[in-house]
Write an enzyme that holds these catalytic residues in place. Structure first.
Site, PDB file in Angstrom:
ATOM      1  N   ASP A 109       0.823  -1.202   0.000  1.00 40.59           N
ATOM      2  CA  ASP A 109       0.000   0.000   0.000  1.00 40.59           C
ATOM      3  C   ASP A 109       0.866   1.265   0.000  1.00 40.59           C
ATOM      4  OD1 ASP A 109      -2.036   1.814   0.314  1.00 40.59           O
ATOM      5  OD2 ASP A 109      -3.013   0.749   1.935  1.00 40.59           O
ATOM      6  N   ASP A 111     -10.673   3.950  -1.743  1.00 37.64           N
ATOM      7  CA  ASP A 111     -11.327   3.006  -0.834  1.00 37.64           C
ATOM      8  C   ASP A 111     -12.831   2.923  -1.071  1.00 37.64           C
ATOM      9  OD1 ASP A 111      -8.844   2.898   0.225  1.00 37.64           O
ATOM     10  OD2 ASP A 111      -9.381   3.542   2.239  1.00 37.64           O
TER      11      ASP A 111
END
Length: 739
Positions: free
Chosen positions: A491, A555
């Protein structure tokens, strides 16, 4: 970027905008950067950028920007708000969702701050809905005059700014801390009946007494099926419980509306939910082999595969044609070992029980590619956030092997929050006290026939503020190999701190190339998941840097707005899906989610959940469950165990569906399958039932004579020149066509 989503009661975003409130949805201005004078009510902001706060600042012309930004709005706060309110002591300011940390100034005075550590909003990541409440007699408020509201934001990565739908100013209400709690599971009875208990609860020190109205409506016909009003009283620590049963329901979703009206204040609170309905047939007691038709591994690397099969237990497993180096445990169905020679090995799998046996052709490919079909598994983040621990992972693994692995689900992935505060003296990363023995945990997962995943960042710190892999890539890859890790989610997070601002394409690729090189040095197959939110059109180069999957988006949240805006905008990335390399529009938000440690039922309706799984499967996306695996209710289990739907996702051709037809209120997506058939999703984007049709002579259907309803696993008889289906609001008809 995965943010730390804090669902705070006051800032939970569940507060509705009342008719008398002052809307703050229009009139905002934005400046990128940071200056103390921007809080001042006398500052001239006429040259600032006018923005739409329904969108992040990336979508408003600042792609890839992380750091400080300010929003300002000029608004008159009428004294009539106070005069007309039942409670007159506090003013409430709703600011949608803040991404990530914020300070709020009213006419130059600081009235609230959230996020950050020790007063520094540059630390940590506290994305989530925000509501601030101040006393009505606070001198910062200029009643009946123009006020300047200024919001200072610090974004740590990914999307940034303030955005959403709930922007308003109003008085604190007697219902602000009242909740209609519908978290209990539905119970399924005879003759398609459903029953449930709900509760009225409060954290207010106020005695509520009034009426609870309960109404069930058919959204297709608008008919009211059931309606009743009950007396209700509750207070802190003394909830009111209402139980009901609805009989003889059709196989579709109905709408339930709960409305409580307080008799003293006249105020009311309304909560709406829909009813579940089960489409996936119960699996037969006869043996059946599920899962993908192909599995890839690299030469001499450890091999682990659990044959997914349903049927009455005990089951006995056989595998004919296994390559040298592999062995099968006939009692568990777990294949282990290592294969030295590259090649494509046709294998015949057989599963037997007392009712019979079933065979399946299966191909093991030993070569340079792994992850030939998208990953099926679980990730800890959407349920547990940073509260994940060894016990939760073990519970999830046991639930998967008991309830889901027979359908091909295989990965147990730990997301952020496992890392210790400091590395060892030699630089080696270790787990924190929540994970006392990562190797033992991995061995436990492997012993069940499942695979283990972990998480890191190319930056110094992860999104949650834990250790990243910056300048320790070789060490971390070796540690993962020593532990037996099978999957790495990597990430971007704090990598923005060590790369130039506004990175170009080589800079976007670099951290992923570095870790790819490190993973290649160890004797282990590790699925490599790139997480950098779709920057730089990653789908065009994700395979080039060795990614098995790559996030194409920011997200996801458990709302229709989030689901639909992500899922129905994957058409540009779809052509780049191929065996070993897949687009990832983020994890699943079905079941109980919450980003830890508090959980709630997903806010998606049941029709929206069918759309979620259908669309992600058509896209050939990794399917990573994000819910509490220790609490899989009957609907969620039914949703995740439809082998024909999963077969679309796991199709060996590896193609992503194309957006075949796009209309204002519906879309049709088409996916080519390896056997020459097609999977087609007819999606209703509107808020009402509608019939969606496709001409049988249309190129998508021409030449195909069989139409199979995949969710119900039955063929559909069609007459006339069109294939038509009545589709529920935000719902789907998923079909497979064959010649």
């Amino acid at each position: 970027m995965r943010k730390l989503l804090l669902l705070i009661l006051l800032a939970a975003g569940f507060l509705s905008v009342r008719a008398q409130d002052v809307s703050l949805t229009k009139g905002w201005k934005l400046a990128i950067g940071d200056s103390a004078q921007w809080a001042s009510p006398t500052y001239n902001d006429q040259h600032w950028q006018a923005v739409n706060v329904a969108q992040s600042w990336e979508q408003e012309g600042h792609p890839g920007y992380d750091g400080f930004g300010w929003y300002r709005i000029h608004v008159v706060i009428p004294s009539s708000l106070k005069q007309n309110a039942f409670l007159k002591d506090s003013l409430r300011i709703n600011l949608g969702s803040v991404d990530d940390n914020d300070e709020v100034y009213l006419n130059g005075k600081l009235i609230g701050r959230f996020g950050g550590k020790t007063g520094d909003i540059k630390t940590g990541s506290f994305y989530g809905p925000r509501t601030y409440t101040i006393a009505a007699n606070n001198p910062a408020i200029l009643w009946d005059k123009e006020n300047v509201l200024a919001v200072r934001i610090f974004d740590t990565g990914g999307d940034g700014g303030i955005y959403g739908t709930n922007f308003s100013i109003g008085m604190a209400d007697v219902m602000d801390h009242v909740t209609v709690n519908t978290e209990a599971d539905f119970n399924y009875g005879e003759r398609n009946s459903l029953s449930k208990s709900i509760k009225l609860i409060t954290t207010n020190h106020y005695d509520y007494k009034g009426k609870l109205a309960f109404k069930v409506t058919d959204p297709e016909t608008k008919a009211v099926l059931y309606e009743k009003t009950n007396d209700a009283a509750f207070s802190v620590g003394r909830p009111f419980t209402y139980s009901f049963e609805i009989a003889r329901l059709e196989k579709k979703s109905y709408t339930i509306v709960y409305t409580f009206t307080d008799e003293k204040s006249g105020k009311e609170i309304t909560h709406t939910e829909t009813t579940p309905y089960l489409l996936t047939p119960y699996p037969s007691a006869k043996p059946k082999i599920n899962g993908a038709d192909v599995f890839g591994a690299r030469p001499d690397h450890p091999f682990l595969y659990l044959i997914p099969a349903t049927g009455q237990k005990p089951l006995t497993y056989k595998a004919q044609g296994l390559p040298d180096g592999l062995k099968l445990d006939a009692a568990t169905g777990i294949i282990t070992g290592a294969v030295a020679q590259k090649g494509s090995y046709p294998v015949t799998l057989t599963v037997s029980n007392r009712l019979g046996s079933k065979t399946k052709s299966f191909t093991i490919i030993i070569g340079d590619k792994i992850g030939l079909t998208p990953a099926l598994g679980w990730n800890s983040w959407n349920a547990w956030g940073l509260s994940v621990d060894d016990k939760k992972v073990r519970i999830s693994a046991k639930a998967m092997v008991d309830r889901l692995s027979a359908h091909g689900w295989a990965y147990i992935n730990i997301d952020d929050g496992w890392e210790a505060e400091q590395r060892q003296a030699d630089g080696k990363i270790i787990a924190n006290s929540k994970f006392p023995d990562m190797k033992a945990l991995t061995d436990y997962v492997h012993g069940l026939g499942l695979r283990m995943g972990i998480y890191s960042s190319p930056g110094p710190r992860t999104c949650g503020g834990f250790l990243g892999s910056w300048q320790h890539e070789d060490q971390d890859a070796q540690t993962y190999g020593d532990w037996g890790i099978d999957y790495l989610k990597y990430d971007w997070c704090s990598y923005s701190e060590v790369t130039p601002a506004n990175p170009d394409l080589p800079a976007l690729k670099k951290p992923y190339q570095v870790m790819r090189s490190s993973l290649d040095k160890i004797n282990r197959d590790i699925m490599y998941s790139l997480c950098q939110y779709g920057w730089g059109k990653v789908w065009e180069w994700g395979a080039e840097v060795g990614g098995n999957s790559w996030r194409t988006t920011g997200d996801i949240q458990d709302t229709w707005r989030s689901l639909s805006s992500i899922g129905f905008n994957q058409d540009k990335a779809a052509p780049f899906s191929q065996p070993g390399h897949f687009n990832d529009p983020d994890m699943l938000v079905v079941g109980k989610v919450g980003w830890g440690p508090s959980l709630h039922n997903t806010r998606l309706t049941y029709d929206e959940q069918y759309t979620h799984i259908s669309l992600w499967s058509l896209l050939s996306s990794p399917l990573l469950i994000g819910c509490d695996m220790g609490h899989l209710d009957r609907f969620t289990l039914n949703l995740l165990t439809n082998d024909e739907v999963l077969a679309i996702d796991q199709d060996a051709l590896g193609k992503g569906a194309s957006q075949y037809l796009k209309k204002e209120d519906y879309q049709i997506w088409v996916k080519e399958l390896k056997d020459g058939g097609k999977a087609i999703g007819l999606f209703n984007l509107s808020d009402k039932y509608q019939t969606i049709s496709l001409d049988k002579n249309d190129p998508a259907l021409k030449g195909y004579t069989k139409f199979r309803d995949v969710w119900q696993q039955k063929y559909v008889i069609t007459t006339g020149k069109d294939f038509s289906a009545k589709v529920a609001p935000h719902g789907v008809m998923l079909i497979r066509v064959e010649k």
